[in-house]
Design a protein around this motif. Structure first.
Motif, mmCIF file in Angstrom:
data_model
loop_
_atom_site.group_PDB
_atom_site.id
_atom_site.type_symbol
_atom_site.label_atom_id
_atom_site.label_comp_id
_atom_site.label_asym_id
_atom_site.label_seq_id
_atom_site.Cartn_x
_atom_site.Cartn_y
_atom_site.Cartn_z
ATOM 1 N N ILE A 113 37.830 41.216 40.869
ATOM 2 C CA ILE A 113 37.150 42.200 40.824
ATOM 3 C C ILE A 113 35.527 41.845 39.664
ATOM 4 O O ILE A 113 35.107 43.059 39.302
ATOM 5 C CB ILE A 113 38.306 43.413 39.723
ATOM 6 C CG1 ILE A 113 39.281 43.780 41.312
ATOM 7 C CG2 ILE A 113 37.780 44.333 39.024
ATOM 8 C CD1 ILE A 113 40.883 43.825 40.549
ATOM 9 N N PRO A 140 39.758 39.893 50.840
ATOM 10 C CA PRO A 140 40.319 38.182 50.409
ATOM 11 C C PRO A 140 39.882 37.492 51.845
ATOM 12 O O PRO A 140 40.237 38.175 52.853
ATOM 13 C CB PRO A 140 41.627 38.701 50.153
ATOM 14 C CG PRO A 140 41.918 39.433 50.349
ATOM 15 C CD PRO A 140 41.146 40.156 50.873
ATOM 16 N N PRO A 172 49.987 25.016 61.105
ATOM 17 C CA PRO A 172 50.588 24.029 60.840
ATOM 18 C C PRO A 172 50.386 22.704 60.987
ATOM 19 O O PRO A 172 50.202 22.391 62.722
ATOM 20 C CB PRO A 172 52.432 24.778 61.264
ATOM 21 C CG PRO A 172 51.244 25.978 61.444
ATOM 22 C CD PRO A 172 50.274 26.219 62.028
ATOM 23 N N ALA A 173 50.086 21.477 60.742
ATOM 24 C CA ALA A 173 50.377 20.249 61.482
ATOM 25 C C ALA A 173 51.583 19.576 61.961
ATOM 26 O O ALA A 173 52.835 20.358 62.139
ATOM 27 C CB ALA A 173 50.194 19.577 60.151
ATOM 28 N N ASP A 221 43.645 33.041 55.402
ATOM 29 C CA ASP A 221 44.092 31.130 55.725
ATOM 30 C C ASP A 221 44.423 31.439 56.919
ATOM 31 O O ASP A 221 45.578 31.590 56.977
ATOM 32 C CB ASP A 221 45.101 31.108 54.227
ATOM 33 C CG ASP A 221 44.716 29.361 54.333
ATOM 34 O OD1 ASP A 221 44.365 28.754 55.504
ATOM 35 O OD2 ASP A 221 46.047 29.268 53.604
ATOM 36 N N ASP A 243 41.710 34.724 41.035
ATOM 37 C CA ASP A 243 42.089 35.347 41.564
ATOM 38 C C ASP A 243 42.114 37.088 42.163
ATOM 39 O O ASP A 243 40.825 36.786 41.892
ATOM 40 C CB ASP A 243 43.876 36.241 40.951
ATOM 41 C CG ASP A 243 43.352 35.929 39.054
ATOM 42 O OD1 ASP A 243 42.424 36.823 39.547
ATOM 43 O OD2 ASP A 243 43.950 35.755 38.370
ATOM 44 N N LEU A 244 42.330 38.392 42.296
ATOM 45 C CA LEU A 244 41.982 39.330 42.326
ATOM 46 C C LEU A 244 41.166 40.100 41.413
ATOM 47 O O LEU A 244 39.875 40.208 41.431
ATOM 48 C CB LEU A 244 42.735 40.241 43.206
ATOM 49 C CG LEU A 244 42.339 41.835 43.315
ATOM 50 C CD1 LEU A 244 41.056 41.594 44.263
ATOM 51 C CD2 LEU A 244 42.998 42.844 43.822
ATOM 52 N N ASP A 245 41.571 40.063 40.155
ATOM 53 C CA ASP A 245 41.063 40.392 38.944
ATOM 54 C C ASP A 245 39.615 39.263 38.592
ATOM 55 O O ASP A 245 38.661 39.946 38.215
ATOM 56 C CB ASP A 245 42.217 40.073 37.408
ATOM 57 C CG ASP A 245 43.485 40.644 37.172
ATOM 58 O OD1 ASP A 245 43.067 41.915 38.228
ATOM 59 O OD2 ASP A 245 43.823 40.895 36.659
ATOM 60 N N TYR A 280 36.859 34.985 48.592
ATOM 61 C CA TYR A 280 36.670 36.282 48.684
ATOM 62 C C TYR A 280 35.434 36.583 49.355
ATOM 63 O O TYR A 280 34.292 35.889 49.066
ATOM 64 C CB TYR A 280 36.958 37.043 47.775
ATOM 65 C CG TYR A 280 37.951 37.872 47.226
ATOM 66 C CD1 TYR A 280 39.468 38.218 47.080
ATOM 67 C CD2 TYR A 280 38.756 36.624 46.147
ATOM 68 C CE1 TYR A 280 40.500 38.183 46.494
ATOM 69 C CE2 TYR A 280 40.180 35.902 44.974
ATOM 70 C CZ TYR A 280 41.076 37.515 45.849
ATOM 71 O OH TYR A 280 42.208 36.890 45.329
ATOM 72 N N MET A 307 40.990 31.056 45.081
ATOM 73 C CA MET A 307 41.079 31.716 46.489
ATOM 74 C C MET A 307 39.310 32.247 47.054
ATOM 75 O O MET A 307 38.463 32.230 46.150
ATOM 76 C CB MET A 307 41.985 32.917 45.994
ATOM 77 C CG MET A 307 43.121 33.196 47.123
ATOM 78 S SD MET A 307 44.513 34.892 46.532
ATOM 79 C CE MET A 307 43.252 34.889 48.215
#
Lengths: 418, 120
Positions: free
Chosen positions: B94, B112, B119-120, B115, B89-91, B3, B1
């Motif tokens: 952080i 974050p 859609p295609a 996204d 991830d968020l952890d 951020y 992800m």
């Protein structure tokens, strides 16, 4: 062929038994608690619709899991979730089907879910409600009433928290060793909040909370198993076991309220008390005292009545002194005053009570007025006792407690009239 | 992800900083940026010029373009730089935010990246 009613019952039983586990399993695979909830709700609805005609499947939980997973797939397609999520879901679905078909056991992700609910990025006041909803399967209205919040407001908070888990990418897993202590505190506090909620409903008159005490005990066991070196996790489990051991003694045969020091000790669950005592000894070995160990030790001192006929009130006072230092809670101060009254006489108990009488948090707190009434009565101040009993009576929401307080109020009134 | 780490710090602190300390602090940022790059987490990142260089643009209901000098609002801490990172991830985000020198002198806000794949 079974009836709609029969299918409904089986689906509902499967829901209660498997809800938390199925939800944790699906959510940890797709990273979105809210989407997993919706999918599971649809699966239950489909079960109720299909099972009367098709018959109840051999493994109801597996059926529900597959139905929910298919629904999540559709959802992924619609919302263009990444290929990665879809792959993980697909693999997870296949493993889960195999696991459930084989021995009916699904890999348990509920511990991971507990830690996610207590993540520091989730607002502290929503952590316990979130656990109660996603791990224990309670509905928002019930949770709202436990936390004295309007149901709509509670729903909003829960939705917001679940959206944050998905959108901010909060991982659904057990934290690393380094993060464990801080994260554990939040988990324990939330489990205790759920247990306390169940504890206030001893008759389990609400079918939705029936078994909630057992569920929270189970959560406590799970945490102790996962964190065997953490004394506070053991302390919390010991505390809950002690309290739960007395559940049958809290009401007499006619359903009337029985206060702790008048309970029949033969009706306490001896095995559970022994287990709690063993846990507390093990916790003491770590030499890190904390709130839950202290509260469990107080419960332990109450059970001394099993052996010597009376609780160890001096020990209880000493433990409350320490607990008050740790928590600074007005409820702890109230219980300490009651214990002082028992250990050193009603006048000293009333003295301790006077010190906290001005706290606005106790003004409409029923146990405060009941404790005050009892101390006044023991001190021979019938008039003050009567006023306090009346106040307590007006503040209780438990019919059994209302009946008990009513009877005591009548007794005081009769004594005065003589 | 992905951020974005938004670095908020008191910019006055930087303007009155002795040269030796300035070298030390910017050195810490350079080391941090390198560590992000080494870990394969760095997408991009830059410091920003002080808020005195800011220009605010908006178009009002009549279609008139308004251009204003200066920052949008006076605050104790100002946005002074950013990093875009790509982590699990968020952890993980952080953990990286906590290592950023700005976390010790100001605050780091983690956001974050949305996204918005169509859609295609």
């Amino acid at each position: 062929m079974i009836s709609t009613r029969g299918a409904h019952d089986v689906a509902e039983r499967a829901a209660r038994e498997h809800y938390g586990k199925l939800l944790a399993y699906l959510a940890s695979r797709c990273g979105d608690v809210h989407a997993a909830e919706d999918a599971l709700a649809d699966a239950f609805a489909a079960a109720i619709a299909c099972w009367p005609a098709s018959g109840v499947p051999r493994a109801p939980a597996a059926w529900l899991l597959v139905a929910a997973r298919n629904r999540l797939f559709d959802d992924c397609r619609k919302r263009q979730r990444t290929e990665r999520v879809r792959e993980r879901l697909s693999a997870a679905g296949r493993t889960a089907e195999r696991e459930l078909e084989r021995d009916g056991v699904l890999e348990d992700e509920r511990l991971a879910m507990l830690f996610t609910c207590a993540h520091p990025a989730i607002a502290a006041d929503v952590r316990a409600p979130l656990m109660m909803q996603v791990v224990l399967g309670l509905d928002a209205a019930r949770i709202a009433s436990a936390f004295l919040i309007r149901p709509e407001a509670m729903s909003q908070r829960l939705v917001r928290a679940k959206r944050k888990i998905a959108d901010a990418g909060i991982p659904l897993r057990v934290p690393d060793v380094a993060d464990m202590p801080a994260r554990l505190d939040a988990v324990l506090a939330a489990i205790y909040a759920a247990f306390a909620d169940a504890w206030h409903d001893p008759a389990a008159s609400d079918p939705r909370t029936r078994g909630l005490a057992a569920e929270t005990l189970w959560l406590g066991r799970m945490v102790v198993e996962a964190c065997p070196e953490e004394p506070e996790a053991m302390g919390l489990l010991a505390l809950m076991l002690h309290a739960d051991a007395r559940k049958d003694a809290r009401r007499d045969a006619a359903g009337a309220y029985v206060p702790l020091d008048e309970q029949d000790v033969a009706r306490w669950n001896a095995a559970q008390i022994d287990e709690a005592e063993a846990l507390l000894r093990r916790a003491a070995g770590a030499r890190r005292i904390g709130r839950f160990q202290l509260e469990a030790a107080i419960q332990s001192a109450h059970t001394a009545r099993r052996r010597r006929g009376s609780a160890d009130w001096r020990a209880i006072v000493a433990l409350y002194d320490e607990l008050l230092r740790v928590t600074a809670s007005p409820v702890v101060a109230l219980n300490r005053a009651v214990a002082i009254g028992r250990a050193f006489g009603p006048p000293r108990g009333l003295g301790a009570l006077a010190a906290i009488a001005a706290d606005p948090r106790l003004e409409n707190y029923q146990p405060y007025w009941a404790a005050r009434a009892d101390l006044m009565l023991r001190a021979g101040k019938d008039l003050e006792a009567r006023t306090a009993f009346e106040r307590a009576l007006g503040l209780t929401n438990d019919p059994a407690v209302r009946a008990y307080l009513g009877a005591r109020l009548d007794a005081v009134a009769r004594a005065r009239a003589l | 992800m992905e951020y974005v780490l938004l670095l908020h710090d008191d910019e006055k602190r930087w303007s009155v900083m002795p040269e030796e300390q300035f070298r030390r602090e910017t050195g810490a940022y350079a080391a941090y940026t390198d560590a992000l790059r080494e870990a394969g987490a760095l997408v991009s990142g830059n410091p920003l010029q002080p808020t005195a260089t800011a220009t605010i643009v908006s178009i009002d209901a009549d279609g008139k373009t308004n251009v204003l000098d200066g920052p949008y609002a006076e605050t104790k801490e100002q946005l002074g730089g950013y990093y875009v990172i790509d982590v699990a991830d968020l952890d993980a985000a952080i953990a990286w935010a906590a290592r950023c020198p700005c976390a010790a002198t100001g605050t780091v806000e983690i956001r974050p990246v949305a996204d918005l794949t169509i859609p295609a």
